[in-house]
Design a protein around this motif. Structure first.
Motif, mmCIF file in Angstrom:
data_model
loop_
_atom_site.group_PDB
_atom_site.id
_atom_site.type_symbol
_atom_site.label_atom_id
_atom_site.label_comp_id
_atom_site.label_asym_id
_atom_site.label_seq_id
_atom_site.Cartn_x
_atom_site.Cartn_y
_atom_site.Cartn_z
ATOM 1 N N PRO A 45 25.615 50.219 20.721
ATOM 2 C CA PRO A 45 26.132 49.684 19.043
ATOM 3 C C PRO A 45 26.925 48.298 19.915
ATOM 4 O O PRO A 45 26.836 47.153 18.698
ATOM 5 C CB PRO A 45 26.880 50.248 18.592
ATOM 6 C CG PRO A 45 27.566 51.595 19.880
ATOM 7 C CD PRO A 45 26.096 52.128 20.766
ATOM 8 N N LEU A 46 26.811 48.025 21.361
ATOM 9 C CA LEU A 46 27.782 46.785 21.058
ATOM 10 C C LEU A 46 26.859 46.234 22.421
ATOM 11 O O LEU A 46 27.692 44.868 22.733
ATOM 12 C CB LEU A 46 29.524 47.431 22.834
ATOM 13 C CG LEU A 46 30.133 48.218 22.629
ATOM 14 C CD1 LEU A 46 30.883 48.338 23.201
ATOM 15 C CD2 LEU A 46 30.896 48.241 20.847
ATOM 16 N N PHE A 57 23.041 42.593 16.000
ATOM 17 C CA PHE A 57 23.945 44.010 17.477
ATOM 18 C C PHE A 57 22.913 45.155 16.742
ATOM 19 O O PHE A 57 22.433 44.941 14.679
ATOM 20 C CB PHE A 57 25.152 44.132 16.874
ATOM 21 C CG PHE A 57 26.027 43.330 18.144
ATOM 22 C CD1 PHE A 57 25.712 43.523 18.907
ATOM 23 C CD2 PHE A 57 26.832 41.798 17.892
ATOM 24 C CE1 PHE A 57 26.522 42.306 20.087
ATOM 25 C CE2 PHE A 57 26.931 41.186 18.387
ATOM 26 C CZ PHE A 57 27.381 41.258 19.440
ATOM 27 N N HIS A 117 23.810 47.799 14.668
ATOM 28 C CA HIS A 117 24.363 47.958 12.871
ATOM 29 C C HIS A 117 23.886 46.346 11.466
ATOM 30 O O HIS A 117 23.981 46.931 10.498
ATOM 31 C CB HIS A 117 25.802 48.045 12.708
ATOM 32 C CG HIS A 117 26.656 46.737 13.108
ATOM 33 N ND1 HIS A 117 26.667 46.277 13.964
ATOM 34 C CD2 HIS A 117 27.290 45.782 12.172
ATOM 35 C CE1 HIS A 117 27.497 44.770 14.210
ATOM 36 N NE2 HIS A 117 27.335 44.911 12.819
ATOM 37 N N LEU A 140 36.523 51.558 23.990
ATOM 38 C CA LEU A 140 37.145 51.576 22.551
ATOM 39 C C LEU A 140 37.583 52.622 22.336
ATOM 40 O O LEU A 140 38.975 52.074 22.203
ATOM 41 C CB LEU A 140 35.637 51.942 21.901
ATOM 42 C CG LEU A 140 35.223 50.568 21.772
ATOM 43 C CD1 LEU A 140 34.215 50.823 20.796
ATOM 44 C CD2 LEU A 140 35.668 49.008 21.579
ATOM 45 N N VAL A 150 35.889 43.288 21.068
ATOM 46 C CA VAL A 150 34.867 44.130 21.809
ATOM 47 C C VAL A 150 33.465 44.649 21.409
ATOM 48 O O VAL A 150 32.022 44.712 21.614
ATOM 49 C CB VAL A 150 35.711 44.759 22.766
ATOM 50 C CG1 VAL A 150 34.277 46.224 23.400
ATOM 51 C CG2 VAL A 150 36.656 44.759 23.652
ATOM 52 N N ASP A 151 34.030 45.158 19.621
ATOM 53 C CA ASP A 151 33.294 45.535 19.469
ATOM 54 C C ASP A 151 32.921 44.678 17.814
ATOM 55 O O ASP A 151 33.650 44.817 16.202
ATOM 56 C CB ASP A 151 33.749 46.635 18.473
ATOM 57 C CG ASP A 151 33.187 48.086 17.322
ATOM 58 O OD1 ASP A 151 31.834 47.473 17.161
ATOM 59 O OD2 ASP A 151 33.400 49.171 17.123
ATOM 60 N N PRO A 152 30.901 44.312 17.466
ATOM 61 C CA PRO A 152 31.160 43.904 16.843
ATOM 62 C C PRO A 152 30.865 44.507 15.236
ATOM 63 O O PRO A 152 31.026 43.175 15.147
ATOM 64 C CB PRO A 152 29.566 43.455 17.561
ATOM 65 C CG PRO A 152 29.433 45.004 18.094
ATOM 66 C CD PRO A 152 30.580 44.825 18.766
#
Lengths: 279, 532, 317
Positions: free
Chosen positions: B98-99, B140, B142, C237, C307-309
């Protein structure tokens, strides 16, 4: 039950916790010496047949103090957990069952209370009312509220998407009944696991608060207060800090092992880290 | 020499053997399918072939690639599978990091398997090959749909120019139209690259459409192996026969009460959902249901079909009183309501059967408690009456009244779905809304449950509203079909008519995306049609 | 992303405002007459009246509250009645001890905790894993202030490597100041490092079972390589969330540990203020602590989103 007992760490942790709890309860009806009995000539005695754990700087029997202190620690932590469960779980369930503005409000409230570490709450109460064991209970209890609210809401949200909740609504159940009949029974295990964790954190927090003088006050005693009393002399008489310190460590380890075991027994996928309440 | 040769493969976890003595071979360029229901061991077989078995699994037997046994050493095995085998998994939602941007993930596959001297494959080329645009590479995971993510997976699998593509249920999480597109893409690429395919699925039609040779797996064993056409048209084993029969939804026509007057009327129902945004600058609401109107006559079986996200489930929730229409009304037996304001006295007349049999019972309540719950809508029933009604409902769905004291975990998926139907019937409703009533069940029990539904309708004169994306099930059950797209009803008609002459673009796409029935005509590769 | 940060900033401001309101209510309204409360029941009416004037207690409550907030925005936290000095100056002086102590403890716990967690996860089920986890289990159970006492006994009294307590101001001898903070920061770091090690291990083990790790292995990576390239960042995370909470509580935890080492930090200032009933000083010090806690949580949230899209876009469709 049989399934639970097949987890060795749960059995070990629970039995060790029970031993300490029994020691604490016994102190209510019997201690080797009265804990408030000050006897200056008999101070700083080494462990002996008369005083199993020796005597402190005021000549009090350490064994009696540890027994009574253990009880105080359990009591403070347990009442604080009860406050957290009693207020937090209904809040969390309400957030999940009603949603919308109720949920928003609960979330903001928990965010807000998280900004008040137990120490700060204790400082504020002590400033107003003077130091007492009640302060520690309230301060730790307040901290526990958002913790349980979050756990209850998180668990309940996971359950609430399941079809049996919708089936309950179809059967005309209101939000309160949905929460009571369908959500609560399915998050009980989560709450029990969190309860043991908060118990151990509560015991650490009580020790910290009593140590800085914001918690239990003499002639009552607690493990943290014993450390406070030993503070002035610990460089010369380290034994006085070792006894209560090791007791705290053992109780907390017992509770943590029981909590980990319980979590594994109930749901091995539930592992997660927990922030430290002590501050 | 076969490209891949598996012989005597067994996989066990502790004392339980989940794959037993499986042998098969795969030739260059061949397309081989393994069919099996959930828990049959088909996925573990594929994982064993690639050395990806989960921890705790013990494997025996031999697997060789080009005649050489698979290497024991982890690094060598990893590099070999990267180089020679491409894999596509079932869950497109969780299979990508996911990143990381899509470009970087594909790039990693290329760099890992570079060979000196060979011309370099580039990311844009792979994106184009799997039918994605360049801009998708910058996103990305998602930010992509399920179908797009599955295309990314295929692009990564192709990066090393493998000899074998292993696809494990690659389309079962996708909707009908996307499923067909992805299957066609896999078929295209295998043909173009002369790549062998090991295709694993519970869906006979998907396997039939893609593969020329199939194996049927049941409880860890291969029960039948053969050419696809012959296996499906003349299955030898009882289990295969059962699967083939179940894939066709033959529901016997029963004598039913005649269709009567209008029971329920939906008038211009619209449902908007508020989207994120803050207090003051709220975003434009999402319109899930848009001005929908239709009616159902008593004793009719009406089907509402459409792709996922078209609003059909929201509409069903409004009708049964779980959600509330933003505007418009529903009229049931002369009473108007907008959804959750459905009066208690009327709630007993409509009920809902849910899709997922595992989530529809509270694990902490006994079956009796759960099934009796809707009887709260009829206050003043005596204990004896409640008990009698429970027994009546449970026996109507072909189960034993003794099961009432048990708890949900003691029942299989099919039994639970029967119990869910019993709960829906306990108030003796007029209208039963069935939300994907069989799609979460194993293929072999779907037929039984549908037959039960048909019998109950005949016996009690029930009115059904079936919500589904499964056209074949709808054809077997429904008197009338509504097609829904993006919140609107775009087509209405008898099933025969809609199947023969679809009018709307979506209906035509849906019809085109249907996979050919197995066993009736010899199935070969799917006919090509332009990719959208 | 900007909208997300803006939103969080707004929430931050709102939390602080409500917190200020609660503190004001507790310390300014609840005691009835703060001047009487500060001076005690034996004070003369004249001195009470003088203090009332000095504290501006004759103004209505809302004006006093707004005045307090407005003052703080300009860096004016009022004047301490007992120490006869501006509260802002008093606090600022003490932050020179408390803040470096918290930062040092945080750095130690990260540098020790995270690698141990990763190591334990990679050697899962092996002896090393068990050893690290038993140590961490014990570390979590040790009260930091008691650990501080043990450290003093061993390293100050026994080995005489480091001072047992007290603090040399930074401008006199920076090295001596730092030496004075080593034992306290170690004491603070032990439980935090243990928690971090446990969380990191759990997060990595969880990540190992994720589908995208299987995808990475299918690409041709070994398990170890896949976890290193794709797992660690994802595992960080949950660790990040814990880190934010931890720093917040470290700042508050220093208050307790300062006691063991006789450090002139915020904690000792607060205890003096409590015993002397200096409401203005308590008010200023608690609001500073709450700002520190809330600001850390705000920073965590924003870092998390960087950090987390997935999180970044939730508010910018």
């Amino acid at each position: 039950m049989k399934r639970l007992l097949s987890h060795p760490s749960l059995v070990i942790g629970l039995s060790a916790t029970l031993v300490f709890l029994v020691v604490g309860i016994v102190s209510l009806i019997w201690t080797p010496y009265p804990i408030e009995q000050i006897d200056i000539p008999r101070r700083f005695l080494a462990p002996s047949a008369a005083h199993w754990l020796g005597t402190d700087n005021l000549g009090r029997d350490m064994m009696s103090l540890v027994m009574a202190g253990t009880w105080t620690s359990f009591l403070v932590a347990a009442v604080a957990v009860a406050i957290g469960v009693g207020v937090g779980v209904p809040l969390g369930l309400a957030a999940a069952a009603w949603g919308g503005p109720v949920e928003w409000l609960v979330l903001r409230l928990t965010d807000f209370v998280f900004a008040f570490p137990a120490v700060i709450v204790a400082i504020l109460i002590t400033t107003l009312l003077g130091p007492s064991a009640i302060n520690a209970i309230v301060a730790i209890g307040v901290f526990n509220i958002p913790v349980f609210a979050r756990v209850a809401r998180g668990g309940a949200l996971g359950v609430a998407t399941l079809d049996f909740v919708a089936a309950g609504r179809l059967a005309g159940l209101g939000n309160a009944l949905i929460a009571w009949r369908h959500l609560l029974p399915n998050i009980m295990s989560l709450i029990i696991v969190q309860g043991t964790i908060q118990m151990s954190l509560g015991i650490l927090a009580e020790a910290g608060l009593s140590y800085i003088g914001l918690g239990t006050q003499p002639p009552e005693t607690s493990l943290g207060l014993m450390l406070r009393d030993a503070q002035g002399v610990f460089l010369i008489h380290p034994w006085l800090t070792l006894v209560p310190g090791i007791s705290i460590v053992l109780i907390v380890i017992a509770l943590n092992i029981a909590g980990d075991g319980l979590r594994d027994a109930i749901d091995p996928r539930l592992r997660q880290g927990n922030p430290n309440v002590l501050a | 020499m076969s490209l891949l040769e598996v012989s005597g493969l067994s996989v066990r976890f502790g004392d339980t053997e989940v794959v037993s003595d499986v042998s098969f071979s795969l030739q260059r360029g061949e397309r081989f399918g393994i069919i099996g229901e959930s828990g049959s061991g088909k996925t573990l077989t594929a994982l064993a072939v690639t050395g990806l078995l989960p921890e705790g699994a013990v494997m025996t037997g031999s697997i060789s690639l080009d005649g050489a046994p698979l290497p024991q050493q982890e690094r060598a095995m990893a590099r070999l599978r990267g180089k020679r085998v491409g894999m596509v998994f079932q869950e497109p939602m969780t299979a990508l990091n996911p990143l990381m941007r899509v470009n970087d993930q594909i790039e990693e596959s290329i760099r890992l398997n570079e060979t000196h001297g060979a011309t370099q494959i580039e990311v844009p080329y792979l994106l184009k090959e799997v039918g994605l645009e360049l801009k998708h590479g910058d996103r990305f995971p998602h930010q992509l749909s399920g179908g797009q993510r599955q295309r990314v997976m295929i692009a990564m699998a192709l990066a090393s120019r493998p000899d074998i593509l292993i696809a494990d249920e690659p389309t079962s999480a996708l909707d009908l139209i996307t499923q067909r597109k992805v299957l066609d893409l896999i078929a295209d690429i295998c043909a173009r690259r002369q790549m062998a395919l090991l295709f694993i699925s519970h869906d006979l039609k998907a396997v039939g459409a893609l593969c020329n040779r199939v194996a049927v797996m049941h409880r860890g064993r291969l029960v039948e192996t053969g050419r696809a056409a012959t296996t499906f048209s003349a299955p030898q084993q009882a289990y295969t026969q059962k699967l083939v029969a179940a894939s066709r939804f033959d529901v016997r026509p029963l004598s039913r009460p005649p269709i009567g007057n209008t029971l329920l009327e939906v008038n211009g129902v619209t449902r908007d959902y508020r989207q994120g945004g803050m207090l003051f600058w709220a975003d434009k609401p999402l319109r899930a249901v848009n001005e929908v109107s239709f009616s159902i006559a008593s004793a009719e079986c009406l089907a509402l079909v459409g792709p996922s996200g078209c609003g059909k489930t929201t509409l069903a929730k409004i009708i049964v009183g779980l959600d509330k229409a933003t505007s418009g009304t529903v009229r049931l037996a002369g009473t108007e309501y907008r959804g959750s304001d459905l009066p208690k006295a009327l709630r007993r007349d409509v009920s809902l059967v849910f899709q997922d049999p595992f989530g529809s019972f509270n694990p902490r309540l006994s079956i009796a408690d759960s099934v009796a719950e809707p009887l709260r809508l009829e206050p003043g029933l005596s204990q004896e009456t409640i008990q009698a009604r429970l027994v009546e409902a449970v026996e109507a769905v072909g189960l034993d009244a003794g099961m009432l004291t048990r708890y949900p975990h003691e029942f299989s998926g099919g039994q639970r779905q029967r119990l869910a139907i019993a709960r829906a019937l306990v108030t003796r409703p007029k209208l039963v809304v069935l939300d994907e009533p069989v799609s979460a069940l194993d293929v072999s029990v779907r037929g039984e449950v549908l037959a039960l539904l048909a019998r109950l309708q005949a016996d009690f004169g029930l009115t059904y509203l079936i919500i589904s994306h499964d056209l074949d099930m709808v054809r077997a059950m429904a008197d009338r079909v509504l097609v829904m797209d993006a919140g609107r009803i775009v087509e209405e008609g008898k099933p025969e008519q809609i199947f023969a002459e679809p009018q709307h673009r979506l209906t035509r796409d849906l019809m085109a995306a249907r996979l050919p029935d197995v066993g009736i005509v010899a199935s070969t590769t799917p006919d090509r049609h332009p990719r959208a | 992303m900007i909208l997300f940060a803006l939103r969080r900033l707004l929430g931050f401001a709102a939390t602080l405002l409500v917190a200020a309101l609660v503190i004001f209510w507790l310390l300014d309204l609840l005691p009835g007459d703060p001047a009487q409360f500060i001076l005690g029941i034996n004070a003369t009416p004249e001195s009470v009246a003088r203090l009332r004037m000095q504290m501006g207690l004759d103004a209505p409550a809302h004006e006093r509250f707004l005045g307090w907030i407005w003052g703080m925005l300009q860096g004016d936290f009022g004047v301490s009645y007992t120490q006869r000095a501006p509260v802002a100056e008093l606090i600022w002086g003490r932050l020179g001890v408390t803040l470096p102590l918290s930062v040092l403890a945080m750095v130690i716990s990260i540098v020790v905790g995270l690698p141990l967690g990763i190591l334990a996860a990679r050697r899962r089920g092996k002896l090393l894993d068990t050893a690290i986890m038993v140590t961490a289990q014990t570390g979590v159970a040790i009260p930091n202030f008691w650990f501080g006492m043990l450290l003093t006994l061993v390293f100050a009294v026994g080995l005489r490597w480091l001072p047992p307590g007290g603090f040399t101001p930074w401008n006199e001898d920076g090295w001596a100041s730092l030496r004075g903070l080593i034992l306290p920061s170690l004491a603070l770091a032990l439980p935090q490092a243990s928690i971090l090690a446990r969380v990191m291990r759990t997060a990595l083990v969880d990540v190992t079972g994720q589908d995208y790790i299987r995808t990475a292995r299918a690409k041709g990576l070994t398990m170890g390589e896949a976890v290193w390239r794709h797992g660690v960042r994802n595992a960080l995370l949950p660790v990040l969330t814990i880190l934010g909470l931890q720093f917040a509580y470290l700042v508050a935890g220093t208050i307790i540990v300062e006691n063991v080492f006789y450090l002139p930090g915020l904690g000792r200032l607060i205890f003096t203020a409590i015993s002397e009933r200096d409401l203005i000083l308590v008010r200023g010090a608690t609001i500073i602590l709450i700002v520190a806690v809330t600001a850390t949580m705000l920073l965590t949230d924003i870092t998390y989103a960087l950090v987390d899209p997935r999180l970044r876009e939730r508010s910018t469709p």
